[in-house]
Every structure is written in structure tokens, then in C-alpha cells.
Design a protein around this motif. Structure first.
Motif, PDB file in Angstrom:
ATOM      1  N   ALA A 235      10.456 -12.805   5.504  1.00 51.96           N
ATOM      2  CA  ALA A 235      10.868 -12.051   6.690  1.00 51.96           C
ATOM      3  C   ALA A 235       9.837 -10.985   7.032  1.00 51.96           C
ATOM      4  CB  ALA A 235      12.245 -11.418   6.475  1.00 51.96           C
ATOM      5  N   THR A 236       9.377 -10.254   6.026  1.00 52.79           N
ATOM      6  CA  THR A 236       8.393  -9.207   6.307  1.00 52.79           C
ATOM      7  C   THR A 236       7.040  -9.804   6.666  1.00 52.79           C
ATOM      8  OG1 THR A 236       7.936  -9.015   3.917  1.00 52.79           O
ATOM      9  CG2 THR A 236       9.526  -7.487   4.876  1.00 52.79           C
ATOM     10  N   ASP A 237       6.723 -10.975   6.112  1.00 54.83           N
ATOM     11  CA  ASP A 237       5.485 -11.638   6.517  1.00 54.83           C
ATOM     12  C   ASP A 237       5.517 -11.962   8.010  1.00 54.83           C
ATOM     13  OD1 ASP A 237       4.489 -11.493   3.993  1.00 54.83           O
ATOM     14  OD2 ASP A 237       4.917 -13.569   3.463  1.00 54.83           O
ATOM     15  N   GLY A 238       6.720 -12.248   8.529  1.00 57.60           N
ATOM     16  CA  GLY A 238       6.846 -12.546   9.940  1.00 57.60           C
ATOM     17  C   GLY A 238       6.665 -11.345  10.837  1.00 57.60           C
ATOM     18  N   LEU A 239       6.623 -10.152  10.245  1.00 51.37           N
ATOM     19  CA  LEU A 239       6.437  -8.930  11.019  1.00 51.37           C
ATOM     20  C   LEU A 239       4.980  -8.482  11.051  1.00 51.37           C
ATOM     21  CD1 LEU A 239       9.491  -6.883   9.681  1.00 51.37           C
ATOM     22  CD2 LEU A 239       9.290  -7.950  11.919  1.00 51.37           C
ATOM     23  N   THR A 240       4.091  -9.229  10.414  1.00 57.48           N
ATOM     24  CA  THR A 240       2.726  -8.753  10.236  1.00 57.48           C
ATOM     25  C   THR A 240       1.846  -8.972  11.456  1.00 57.48           C
ATOM     26  OG1 THR A 240       2.085 -10.824   9.158  1.00 57.48           O
ATOM     27  CG2 THR A 240       2.795  -9.010   7.746  1.00 57.48           C
ATOM     28  N   GLY A 241       2.462  -9.257  12.602  1.00 65.31           N
ATOM     29  CA  GLY A 241       1.661  -9.328  13.810  1.00 65.31           C
ATOM     30  C   GLY A 241       1.117  -7.971  14.209  1.00 65.31           C
ATOM     31  N   GLN A 242       1.684  -6.888  13.644  1.00 65.88           N
ATOM     32  CA  GLN A 242       1.221  -5.538  13.936  1.00 65.88           C
ATOM     33  C   GLN A 242       0.919  -4.803  12.633  1.00 65.88           C
ATOM     34  OE1 GLN A 242       1.367  -3.524  17.030  1.00 65.88           O
ATOM     35  NE2 GLN A 242       2.354  -4.928  18.427  1.00 65.88           N
ATOM     36  N   PRO A 243       0.055  -5.382  11.767  1.00 60.96           N
ATOM     37  CA  PRO A 243      -0.243  -4.709  10.510  1.00 60.96           C
ATOM     38  C   PRO A 243      -1.131  -3.500  10.719  1.00 60.96           C
ATOM     39  CG  PRO A 243      -1.656  -6.605  10.739  1.00 60.96           C
ATOM     40  CD  PRO A 243      -0.710  -6.629  11.911  1.00 60.96           C
ATOM     41  N   VAL A 244      -1.056  -2.578   9.786  1.00 57.96           N
ATOM     42  CA  VAL A 244      -1.964  -1.439   9.766  1.00 57.96           C
ATOM     43  C   VAL A 244      -2.881  -1.632   8.574  1.00 57.96           C
ATOM     44  CG1 VAL A 244      -2.159   1.062   9.642  1.00 57.96           C
ATOM     45  CG2 VAL A 244      -0.185   0.021  10.762  1.00 57.96           C
ATOM     46  N   GLY A 245      -4.196  -1.595   8.794  1.00 55.17           N
ATOM     47  CA  GLY A 245      -5.110  -1.851   7.692  1.00 55.17           C
ATOM     48  C   GLY A 245      -5.315  -3.346   7.518  1.00 55.17           C
ATOM     49  N   ALA A 246      -5.593  -3.769   6.290  1.00 54.28           N
ATOM     50  CA  ALA A 246      -5.925  -5.163   6.017  1.00 54.28           C
ATOM     51  C   ALA A 246      -4.660  -5.978   5.760  1.00 54.28           C
ATOM     52  CB  ALA A 246      -6.846  -5.244   4.792  1.00 54.28           C
ATOM     53  N   PRO A 247      -4.337  -6.956   6.621  1.00 53.52           N
ATOM     54  CA  PRO A 247      -3.110  -7.731   6.430  1.00 53.52           C
ATOM     55  C   PRO A 247      -3.146  -8.632   5.214  1.00 53.52           C
ATOM     56  CG  PRO A 247      -4.404  -8.635   8.238  1.00 53.52           C
ATOM     57  CD  PRO A 247      -5.066  -7.343   7.827  1.00 53.52           C
ATOM     58  N   GLN A 248      -4.333  -8.855   4.631  1.00 48.88           N
ATOM     59  CA  GLN A 248      -4.422  -9.745   3.472  1.00 48.88           C
ATOM     60  C   GLN A 248      -4.012  -9.055   2.178  1.00 48.88           C
ATOM     61  OE1 GLN A 248      -7.059  -8.963   5.420  1.00 48.88           O
ATOM     62  NE2 GLN A 248      -7.227 -10.741   6.754  1.00 48.88           N
ATOM     63  N   ARG A 249      -3.803  -7.739   2.215  1.00 47.43           N
ATOM     64  CA  ARG A 249      -3.471  -7.017   0.990  1.00 47.43           C
ATOM     65  C   ARG A 249      -2.145  -7.537   0.456  1.00 47.43           C
ATOM     66  NH1 ARG A 249      -5.293  -1.962  -1.029  1.00 47.43           N
ATOM     67  NH2 ARG A 249      -3.794  -0.930  -2.377  1.00 47.43           N
ATOM     68  N   ALA A 250      -2.154  -8.077  -0.760  1.00 48.21           N
ATOM     69  CA  ALA A 250      -0.981  -8.766  -1.281  1.00 48.21           C
ATOM     70  C   ALA A 250       0.049  -7.824  -1.894  1.00 48.21           C
ATOM     71  CB  ALA A 250      -1.408  -9.806  -2.320  1.00 48.21           C
ATOM     72  N   ASP A 251      -0.420  -6.745  -2.532  1.00 49.84           N
ATOM     73  CA  ASP A 251       0.527  -5.896  -3.255  1.00 49.84           C
ATOM     74  C   ASP A 251       1.244  -4.913  -2.350  1.00 49.84           C
ATOM     75  OD1 ASP A 251      -1.806  -4.545  -2.756  1.00 49.84           O
ATOM     76  OD2 ASP A 251      -2.193  -3.959  -4.829  1.00 49.84           O
ATOM     77  N   GLY A 252       0.661  -4.576  -1.223  1.00 47.71           N
ATOM     78  CA  GLY A 252       1.303  -3.655  -0.300  1.00 47.71           C
ATOM     79  C   GLY A 252       0.787  -3.838   1.107  1.00 47.71           C
ATOM     80  N   LEU A 253       1.650  -3.599   2.078  1.00 48.65           N
ATOM     81  CA  LEU A 253       1.286  -3.746   3.477  1.00 48.65           C
ATOM     82  C   LEU A 253       2.095  -2.745   4.286  1.00 48.65           C
ATOM     83  CD1 LEU A 253      -0.309  -5.523   5.560  1.00 48.65           C
ATOM     84  CD2 LEU A 253       1.794  -6.865   5.793  1.00 48.65           C
ATOM     85  N   THR A 254       1.467  -2.156   5.289  1.00 49.89           N
ATOM     86  CA  THR A 254       2.169  -1.271   6.209  1.00 49.89           C
ATOM     87  C   THR A 254       2.220  -1.941   7.571  1.00 49.89           C
ATOM     88  OG1 THR A 254       1.449   0.697   5.003  1.00 49.89           O
ATOM     89  CG2 THR A 254       2.201   1.011   7.259  1.00 49.89           C
ATOM     90  N   ILE A 255       3.397  -1.946   8.178  1.00 49.94           N
ATOM     91  CA  ILE A 255       3.636  -2.681   9.414  1.00 49.94           C
ATOM     92  C   ILE A 255       4.092  -1.715  10.494  1.00 49.94           C
ATOM     93  CG2 ILE A 255       4.918  -4.575  10.471  1.00 49.94           C
ATOM     94  CD1 ILE A 255       5.515  -5.429   7.439  1.00 49.94           C
ATOM     95  N   ALA A 256       3.442  -1.779  11.646  1.00 52.12           N
ATOM     96  CA  ALA A 256       3.860  -0.995  12.807  1.00 52.12           C
ATOM     97  C   ALA A 256       4.927  -1.779  13.567  1.00 52.12           C
ATOM     98  CB  ALA A 256       2.663  -0.714  13.713  1.00 52.12           C
TER      99      ALA A 256
END
Length: 420
Positions: A235-256
Motif C-alpha cells: 500500500a505504501t509502495d503505491g504512494l511513492t509517486g510523490q517521494p521525497v529524496g531517493a525512492p529506492q531507499r529500502a529501509d526508509g522512505l518519506t512520502i509527500a
């Protein structure tokens, strides 16, 4: 539409309590005793009835009325799904909620069903600076006796893919919500055991990160932080159309999270951190550093979005280590070898490649060099100008008097002298 915080504490009956024998699939059932055959209704009448059902759905969530909520839903699996959604919403600090039929979106699907576009509005109290408006395609179906319409599906894979729909975790799986001081944690049954420690770490990290920023704003004046820690990250992977920083980061991701999924100019309503559950098993130094990195993205918000990754990721790494003693600032093993051959600042392709961890380190030490040699004000000035879209070579020359190659080589030289 309803505005005002809910404090929902309803104890829900087990899901199977309303799964009556003999009812299967996603078709809706009217519940009346008529022997009349189902009769299609006009698009105008369908729109009017569906609009009324969506208003009932809004009122049901507002009033914590499960019975009213389920009266808008058909029988079978859709009922179990929607019972889960209601239970999830029940746990959230909902300030604003609403469901609205998008005008002229009703389309017949055979003789008994109608696809419609539904706009959902949801604002989390203390965490979103504006309501979040999203659109999805739902189906409503006449009951077996043709008396009324009811929700029969919330999934149209092709439409969702075409329109870039990203669902929140509370739309698709059972969640466990825990709240700390200005931190909202979205967990599942397998991760909620680590909630207390994680919420405390994120709360502490908010103070640490705010202290390093140069905007003079206290942490108390900033929106709270939402963090997902879910075993199933689809579900959160589906929100990564608006990532902040590098979307490939596996351990953590920030999503706008856009305020309106159909209007790019509406701005960002809030930021979400998504952490891989495996990080819960890391030692405190590693976990806290990762949290500070992602919090830097989230707290910087729009100020840190859209610039070259070497500056946005480098600043996040630089902030993340400021609370650590030098001896605790670990470096990836291959950072020195990768940095030794660097003649340019890392690109998005470098961050997506096999040496990504090393390029994070190179970016960190370039920022470390800038902050130490020119002062932290120079680092923030570079971030602001690069995020604004100015050309990298021009900005480096005007702020630092260096070329790109000179900057990366000097940053690597300091990294090598520190760890070599």
C-alpha cells in the motif's frame, strides 16, 4: 462533509458476525422480501441514490455508527472489507471526513451495476495541514430484488492504474494505530509490539532534527509525524509517486501526500514516513539515525523537495549524524573506494545503482565539507537555490567558488582523512 475531531472507541463485533450463510461474492443484496426481478434505473436516478448513500457513509463515520455504515454496503466479501475499513478509521484522529460523488461520473455496468468516481476527503487532526482529497472508482449494484443500490466493489484495477490511484494502508488491510507525542504510528499485528520504542524514538528525533534546521521554528509549531511500519508495504509502495529524496531507499522512505490528487497546484497536505519492519531489530544508534534522516525530509517538507539527490540526501545524512559522537558515525565499507574515483556529484542513477550506500556517504561528506569550511548557512543556501531549480555549476561557483569536480574531490578527501 464533516469537520471536527472524533474520538472513536466503538468495540466492533467479529467480522464473521454479519457474514450470513449462503451469501458469496461481491454482489449487493437488498434485504427486502419482494419477488420482483431486478430493474435497471436511469443514470440520473442512480446518481441521486448513490449520492445519498455516500452522504450516509459520511454521517456514519462522523457519528461512529457502524449499522448505518453497513446499510450502504452490499453482502459478501465487500461487507467484511468495509467492516475492516470502518474499524481502521475508528482508530484514526479524524478531523475532517467526507465522501462525494463526482459529477457526471456514473456509468452503467450491465443491467444492475453502476461504476462511479468517488472523491474521499480525510484530514488527520494534528498531522495534515489541509484535507487530503483522493478519487477512486467504486461500483454500486442493485440487490437481488431490485429495490436499492449498495456498494459492491471499491476496486477497478485498470482505472486505478490509469489514474495513478494510491490507497492508504487503512483502505486495504487491518491496522493497529498507536499515538505518541505528536507522532502517529500505523502498525499491523506483526509490528505493533515495537510501537512504544519506535514512537519514543520518532518523538525524540523530531526535537533533534528541528534543532539543526535554520528556520527558527520550534518543533511544537510543526505538524505531527505519521509513520507507517507495516509488514506488507504494497500500500505504501503505491504512494511513492510523490517521494521525497531517493525512492529506492529500502529501509526508509518519506512520502509527500498531495492535498488533491487531481490538482498538482493544491500543494502538500502532509508527509508520511514508511519504515521497513526489519529496522525495528537494529540497534538504537542505527535506528535513531535512520529516523532522523527521514524526519529531515519530512520536516523540511517542500523546502527539501525537487533538488538534486546529492544535496537533499546529503543534507538528510548530515543532519542525521549531528547528534552522534564522531566514533559512532559509521561509514559503508565501500564508500572510500567509490569516492576515490568520483569526479562528479552522484546522480539519480548512482542512488539507484549497486553502490547507492556509498553515494549516500559521499553526499554526506560533501555536505560535511561545506558546513565545516563555509559554515552551515552556505549549506542551507545551496539547498534552497538548487531546490528552486538553479543550475548546479552556477550555484556552486557563486556560493563556494568551486566547480562540481573540485567540490566532490574535497568532500571525499575529508571523508578519507577521517576514516582512512
Amino acid at each position: 462533509m464533516w469537520t471536527g475531531r472524533t474520538d472513536l472507541r466503538r468495540v466492533l463485533a467479529p467480522t464473521l458476525a454479519l457474514a450470513l450463510p449462503g451469501l458469496v461474492g461481491l454482489s449487493a443484496c437488498s434485504g427486502d422480501d419482494s419477488d420482483d426481478a431486478p430493474t435497471a434505473v436511469s443514470l440520473t436516478d442512480a446518481a441521486e441514490e448513490i449520492g445519498g448513500l455516500l452522504r450516509k457513509r459520511t454521517r456514519a463515520v462522523r457519528d461512529d455508527d457502524l449499522d448505518l455504515y453497513l446499510r450502504t454496503v452490499g453482502r459478501g466479501r465487500i461487507r467484511a472489507e468495509q467492516r475492516m475499513v470502518f474499524a481502521n478509521l475508528d482508530q484514526l484522529p479524524v478531523q475532517t471526513v467526507g465522501y462525494r460523488l463526482v459529477e457526471d461520473s456514473v456509468a452503467a455496468d450491465g443491467d444492475r451495476s453502476y461504476w462511479v468516481t468517488v472523491e474521499t476527503t480525510l484530514r488527520l487532526d494534528g498531522y495534515d495541514v489541509a484535507p487530503v482529497r483522493t478519487r477512486d472508482r467504486w461500483r454500486f449494484t442493485l440487490g437481488e430484488h431490485g429495490r436499492r443500490l449498495a456498494l459492491s466493489s471499491t476496486t477497478d484495477v485498470a482505472w486505478e492504474s490509469e489514474h495513478g490511484v494510491g490507497q492508504q494502508p487503512w483502505d486495504v488491510e487491518p491496522i493497529r494505530v498507536e499515538e505518541g507525542f505528536d507522532v502517529l504510528g500505523i502498525f499491523d499485528a506483526s509490528t505493533v509490539g515495537g510501537a512504544d520504542d519506535l514512537l519514543a524514538a520518532v518523538g525524540d528525533g523530531r526535537f533533534d532534527v528541528a534543532a539543526e534546521l535554520d528556520d527558527g521554528e520550534s518543533v511544537a509549531d510543526r505538524p505531527g509525524t505519521v509513520v507507517y511500519v507495516l509488514r506488507d508495504r504494497s500500500a505504501t509502495d503505491g504512494l511513492t509517486g510523490q517521494p521525497v529524496g531517493a525512492p529506492q531507499r529500502a529501509d526508509g522512505l518519506t512520502i509527500a501526500i498531495p492535498a488533491d490528487s487531481t490538482d498538482p497546484g493544491a500543494g502538500i497536505a502532509g508527509y508520511r514516513m514508511s519504515l521497513d519492519p526489519q529496522v525495528l531489530d537494529e540497534d538504537d544508534v542505527v535506528l535513531d539515525r535512520l529516523i532522523r534522516h527521514e524526519l529531515t525530509h519530512a520536516i523540511l517538507g517542500d523546502r527539501g523537495r525537487g533538488g538534486p539527490l546529492w544535496i537533499t540526501e546529503g543534507v538528510a545524512e548530515w543532519v542525521s549524524v549531528q547528534r552522534l559522537a564522531p566514533a559512532e558515525r559509521r561509514l559503508p565499507a565501500d564508500a572510500l573506494s567509490v569516492g576515490a574515483s568520483a569526479s562528479a556529484l552522484p546522480t539519480a542513477e548512482d542512488f539507484a545503482g549497486p553502490d547507492a550506500a556509498a553515494w549516500y556517504a559521499v553526499s554526506w561528506w560533501v555536505c560535511e565539507y561545506i558546513a565545516t569550511t563555509y559554515g552551515e548557512a552556505a549549506l542551507w543556501a545551496l539547498l534552497d537555490r538548487l531546490v528552486a531549480g538553479e543550475e548546479t555549476g552556477t550555484v556552486l561557483g557563486e556560493v563556494l567558488g568551486l566547480t562540481e569536480e573540485q567540490l566532490v574531490q574535497r568532500g571525499v578527501a575529508v571523508m578519507t582523512s577521517t576514516y582512512g
